[in-house]
Design an enzyme around this catalytic site. Structure first.
Site: not given
Length: 380
Positions: A126, A132, A268, A340, A363
């Site tokens: 790249t 691309s 929880r 949260g 990739e």
């Protein structure tokens, strides 16, 4: 195919879990917040054979196949996506390129050091203006006597500053000619080769991403990988394997987010009962579990085909595309389940959420994967 984990895969997974509890998990938050690339960690993983998974034993590697490789990457990524990304890039890109296309002399010289993580590998395709659109690359290599002279910049490179050796694709012919690019091995310390800007990223922050700069960088003619003009074609084949890596990385992140969600939803309590009892939460978990199972089957199918040396461009693209999108979806739902608390760094899911997005980009973006899948499907 029966993709139930083999004894070897189960042993690998347990080794990584045990190793991760001591050497990765306690440092994840620090490495992420301070963008530390823990190079010494990779040396330790090299001692375990995790940095040369696919490298034959004759070159100091583990000599394993792609099913075991998927286990390695997914189990590490289940703990920390950034570490999984670096292990994947080192194994499948730099090391993988030399393993697939290097000559015997190059393999003898580089693979033992890469397989043990004595050297960390980088891979450069790249550029700043060619993501691309790789065939429009501006980095050039010109033959001068018995040397190649490289000029240009590579960007978004994993281990771009810290890598000890890089496989670099440079233009040696005409722009947009698929046979106008060649691959070269460049060692750190070579005059004219330097690291540039290190990116400050949303996620994967413990995996170094940086520029590689070449300024009249001279390398021996013998550092050409394969033949002149084969670099782009080699890269496309390397990326097929690399997409299995990203699928495995995505799978690990999704599993990590799911594991945390199941644990939290049992612990929880709201309205005097675990939130797992509520349909709104349980349906999220059901969707996550189903999508992860489908992503794993696609990934294992591509890995099995790679093992058997079958054409798997479409399967690798499917696995990468689907698993990466599942990683984003699963980690997003995990944050929602945590509420949260999921938005804080006190719990792991916010990091899975940030890390996951890279999987849909690196990739080959999800959009590029769709192009590949459609192209291959239309050939059939």
């Amino acid at each position: 195919m029966n993709f139930q984990p083999t004894d070897m895969q189960q042993q690998i997974a347990q080794v990584i879990r045990d190793f991760g509890k001591t050497h990765i998990q306690p440092h994840v938050l620090e490495w992420d917040e301070e963008q530390i690339f823990p190079k010494e960690l990779f040396k330790k993983m090299g001692e375990l054979g995790l940095m040369g998974v696919l490298v034959p034993e004759q070159y100091g590697g583990s000599g394993l196949g792609y099913l075991e490789y998927v286990t390695v990457i997914s189990e590490i990524s289940r703990i920390c996506g950034a570490i999984g990304l670096s292990v994947a890039a080192h194994n499948s890109l730099c090391t993988g390129h030399i393993l697939q296309f290097g000559n015997e002399e190059q393999q003898q010289k580089y693979l033992p050091k890469l397989a043990t993580a004595e050297w960390i590998g980088a891979w450069g395709l790249t550029e700043p203006n060619t993501g691309s659109d790789a065939m429009n690359m501006k980095c050039v290599a010109k033959k001068e006597g018995d040397e190649w002279v490289i000029n240009g910049t590579k960007s978004w490179i994993t281990h771009g500053k810290s890598g000890d050796v890089a496989v670099v694709i440079a233009r040696t012919g005409e722009v947009r000619d698929s046979r106008g690019m060649s691959a070269f091995i460049v060692e750190r310390g070579t005059p004219g080769f330097s690291g540039g800007k290190k990116e400050n990223k949303l996620g994967m922050r413990a995996s170094e991403t940086a520029e590689m700069i070449f300024d009249n960088c001279r390398i021996p003619a013998g550092n050409l990988v394969g033949k002149e003009g084969e670099g782009f074609i080699q890269s496309m084949k390397v990326l097929d394997g690399g997409r299995i890596s990203i699928a495995a990385l995505s799978l690990g992140i999704a599993k990590g987010a799911f594991d945390a969600s199941v644990k939290y939803s049992k612990e929880r309590h709201q309205f005097d009962q675990p939130i797992a009892n509520f349909q709104g939460i349980s349906f999220k978990l059901a969707d996550m579990a189903t999508q992860i199972a489908a992503a794993e089957l696609l990934t294992m199918q591509a890995a099995d085909m790679k093992n058997r040396h079958l054409p798997m461009t479409k399967q690798a693209a499917m696995a990468k595309y689907y698993a990466s999108e599942v990683a984003v979806s699963a980690s997003n739902e995990a944050v929602q389940i945590f509420g949260g608390y999921g938005y804080t760094k006190d719990f792991p899911v916010e990091k899975f959420y940030r890390d996951s997005k890279l999987c849909t980009i690196g990739e080959g973006t999800s959009e590029i994967q769709k192009i590949v899948i459609a192209r291959e499907a239309l050939k059939e």
